[in-house]
Design an enzyme around this catalytic site. Structure first.
Site, PDB file in Angstrom:
ATOM      1  N   LYS A 114      -5.007   3.177  -4.237  1.00 61.92           N
ATOM      2  CA  LYS A 114      -4.760   1.818  -4.743  1.00 61.92           C
ATOM      3  C   LYS A 114      -5.930   0.881  -4.489  1.00 61.92           C
ATOM      4  CE  LYS A 114       0.126   1.509  -5.316  1.00 61.92           C
ATOM      5  NZ  LYS A 114       1.323   0.712  -5.135  1.00 61.92           N
ATOM      6  N   LYS A 198      -0.045  10.137 -11.940  1.00 62.48           N
ATOM      7  CA  LYS A 198       1.361   9.780 -11.732  1.00 62.48           C
ATOM      8  C   LYS A 198       1.814   8.745 -12.764  1.00 62.48           C
ATOM      9  CE  LYS A 198       2.684   6.672  -8.446  1.00 62.48           C
ATOM     10  NZ  LYS A 198       3.516   5.985  -7.470  1.00 62.48           N
ATOM     11  N   LYS A 201       3.857   2.060 -12.706  1.00 62.89           N
ATOM     12  CA  LYS A 201       4.185   0.732 -13.236  1.00 62.89           C
ATOM     13  C   LYS A 201       2.940  -0.031 -13.641  1.00 62.89           C
ATOM     14  CE  LYS A 201       7.867   0.123  -9.815  1.00 62.89           C
ATOM     15  NZ  LYS A 201       7.981  -0.248  -8.402  1.00 62.89           N
TER      16      LYS A 201
HETATM   17  N1  AQP Z   1       5.779   9.045 -11.090  1.00 62.50           N
HETATM   18  C1  AQP Z   1       6.734   9.177 -10.173  1.00 62.50           C
HETATM   19  N2  AQP Z   1       7.409  10.341 -10.071  1.00 62.50           N
HETATM   20  C2  AQP Z   1       8.400  10.493  -9.147  1.00 62.50           C
HETATM   21  N3  AQP Z   1       8.784   9.507  -8.301  1.00 62.50           N
HETATM   22  C3  AQP Z   1       8.134   8.331  -8.375  1.00 62.50           C
HETATM   23  N4  AQP Z   1       8.266   7.188  -7.701  1.00 62.50           N
HETATM   24  C4  AQP Z   1       7.357   6.289  -8.171  1.00 62.50           C
HETATM   25  N5  AQP Z   1       6.636   6.832  -9.151  1.00 62.50           N
HETATM   26  C5  AQP Z   1       7.081   8.099  -9.309  1.00 62.50           C
HETATM   27  C6  AQP Z   1       9.252   6.955  -6.645  1.00 62.50           C
HETATM   28  O1  AQP Z   1       9.985   5.777  -6.989  1.00 62.50           O
HETATM   29  C7  AQP Z   1      10.372   5.102  -5.789  1.00 62.50           C
HETATM   30  C8  AQP Z   1      10.030   3.648  -5.917  1.00 62.50           C
HETATM   31  O2  AQP Z   1       8.633   3.509  -6.086  1.00 62.50           O
HETATM   32  P1  AQP Z   1       7.897   2.203  -5.613  1.00 62.50           P
HETATM   33  O3  AQP Z   1       8.725   1.049  -5.838  1.00 62.50           O
HETATM   34  O4  AQP Z   1       7.363   2.392  -4.258  1.00 62.50           O
HETATM   35  O5  AQP Z   1       6.678   2.061  -6.489  1.00 62.50           O
HETATM   36  P2  AQP Z   1       5.826   2.841  -7.529  1.00 62.50           P
HETATM   37  O6  AQP Z   1       6.574   3.172  -8.747  1.00 62.50           O
HETATM   38  O7  AQP Z   1       5.062   3.897  -6.847  1.00 62.50           O
HETATM   39  O8  AQP Z   1       4.981   1.688  -8.068  1.00 62.50           O
HETATM   40  P3  AQP Z   1       3.957   0.659  -7.627  1.00 62.50           P
HETATM   41  O9  AQP Z   1       3.306   1.047  -6.358  1.00 62.50           O
HETATM   42  O10 AQP Z   1       4.572  -0.665  -7.769  1.00 62.50           O
HETATM   43  O11 AQP Z   1       3.032   0.780  -8.790  1.00 62.50           O
HETATM   44  P4  AQP Z   1       1.964   1.814  -9.167  1.00 62.50           P
HETATM   45  O12 AQP Z   1       2.375   3.200  -8.779  1.00 62.50           O
HETATM   46  O13 AQP Z   1       1.902   1.606 -10.615  1.00 62.50           O
HETATM   47  O14 AQP Z   1       0.749   1.325  -8.481  1.00 62.50           O
HETATM   48  C9  AQP Z   1       9.642   5.785  -4.636  1.00 62.50           C
HETATM   49  O15 AQP Z   1      10.552   6.627  -3.953  1.00 62.50           O
HETATM   50  C10 AQP Z   1       8.589   6.609  -5.313  1.00 62.50           C
HETATM   51  O16 AQP Z   1       8.315   7.784  -4.581  1.00 62.50           O
END
Ligand code: AQP
Length: 333
Positions: A114, A198, A201
């Site tokens: 990140k 992955k 969001k």
């Molecule tokens: N791609 C995924 N596949 C399987 N499980 C996932 N999780 C997230 N992405 C995947 C699981 O969803 C739960 C909640 O996630 P989070 O709220 O911690 O956040 P996130 O989706 O990883 O998103 P971010 O950090 O807001 O944004 P990004 O990833 O876009 O930077 C968790 O149990 C996670 O494992």
């Protein structure tokens, strides 16, 4: 009680199929077992580790609650609340950050991913994120934590922090060392545009993910445009190793139909992707469209969602404030 479950989801908008299949679907199954005690947290303190628009954040908190309920979590059976309303989370995070070691945090791959190349500009919160996550879990004596595969490392850190606290202060088993609940298959759903990334969001292209608020036509369109390769569908499971996009789409199909990857490969072996994509879209529309409609319906009743949070905060605070008081006593305050 069989299991004490705790898990969180960040209210950072665009909740997607990865969040659903990797985590929320599992929350629903755990919620449906009457022997489990479940706590599901909207982790808004975690969300601000990267910049959020305050107005949008408030909406996203409600939308996360609406998503939990629309997916099948029953607020009468499970506690649903937001993290910033229970002050013990932040207090616990500070105390545990004095137990956790820099060397442990330096190994966390999520921070590296990140923060990217510009580590110097990342917030301190993004770096210490896993310590706050440990506080969340340990305050409730959670025995099991259902998460997607990407959170496995943070959970291992939480276990290390609990053990070190218990050793340092000679309080055997005071902080309960939790077990991760990570699905064996399909625990990491990948981007529809790149099978090596992955589903996320924050990815700029909306075509990379199925949002839980997408409507039927959007789902069909995204699956039509999902990246594949020029070959026919794989003949056997071994072929998937080098065909990441096919593997991901077949994984999504398998997860939705509760079947094994091997079985899904056999059903579509040698067929055209277009035929498979049609069947995959049908499954997705059947699952996601009702959730999407329900989320939108629930969002029209903000006072209902706020009431669920208020009730949840009251219940969560009762548990967490007792634990933080004991933690404070133990460290000598
Ligand atoms: N791609 C995924 N596949 C399987 N499980 C996932 N999780 C997230 N992405 C995947 C699981 O969803 C739960 C909640 O996630 P989070 O709220 O911690 O956040 P996130 O989706 O990883 O998103 P971010 O950090 O807001 O944004 P990004 O990833 O876009 O930077 C968790 O149990 C996670 O494992």
């Amino acid at each position: 009680m069989d299991k004490k479950i705790f898990s969180g989801v960040q209210p950072t908008g665009n909740l997607h199929l990865g969040n659903y299949l990797g985590a929320i679907k599992n929350f629903v199954d755990l919620n449906n077992n009457k022997n489990n005690e479940c706590i599901f947290c909207v982790v808004d303190l975690h969300a601000i580790t990267v910049r959020q628009d305050p107005k949008q954040l408030r909406n996203n908190i409600r939308e996360t609650v609406a998503t939990f309920i629309a997916s099948g979590i029953d607020p009468k059976k499970s506690i649903i609340f937001n993290q910033s309303s229970v002050s013990a989370h932040a207090e616990g995070a500070w105390i545990l950050s004095c137990v956790a070691r820099m060397g442990w945090l330096n190994r966390m791959t999520q921070f590296k991913e990140k923060a990217g190349k510009d580590k110097e500009k990342a917030s301190i919160g993004l770096y210490s994120y896993p310590v706050l996550m440990a506080s969340d879990i340990l305050l409730y004596d959670a025995t099991h934590v259902p998460v997607g595969d990407d959170q496995k490392q943070h959970l291992e850190l939480c276990r290390d922090i609990a053990q070190k606290f218990n050793n340092d202060f000679e309080v055997e088993n005071f902080l309960k060392v939790p077990e991760p609940l990570i699905q064996k298959e399909f625990s990491r759903i990948m981007s529809l545009k790149d099978g090596s990334k992955k589903m996320s969001k924050s990815e700029l292209s909306d075509l990379s993910r199925i949002n839980l608020t997408d409507e039927k036509d959007q789902i069909i369109n995204k699956i039509k445009k999902a990246k594949t390769d020029p070959l026919p569908m794989p003949q056997n499971i071994n072929e998937l190793e080098d065909r990441l996009e096919a593997k991901n789409l077949l994984g999504i199909y398998s997860s939705l139909t509760n079947s094994s990857l091997k079985n899904s490969v056999e059903i579509f072996a040698g067929k055209n992707f277009s035929e498979f994509k049609e069947k995959l879209s049908d499954q997705l529309v059947n699952k996601i469209d009702p959730i999407s409609k329900e989320i939108k319906k629930l969002l029209r009743d903000k006072s209902y969602l706020d009431k669920i949070l208020l009730d949840g905060v009251e219940k969560a605070d009762l548990i967490a404030s007792k634990k933080i008081e004991r933690i404070k006593e133990i460290v000598g305050f």
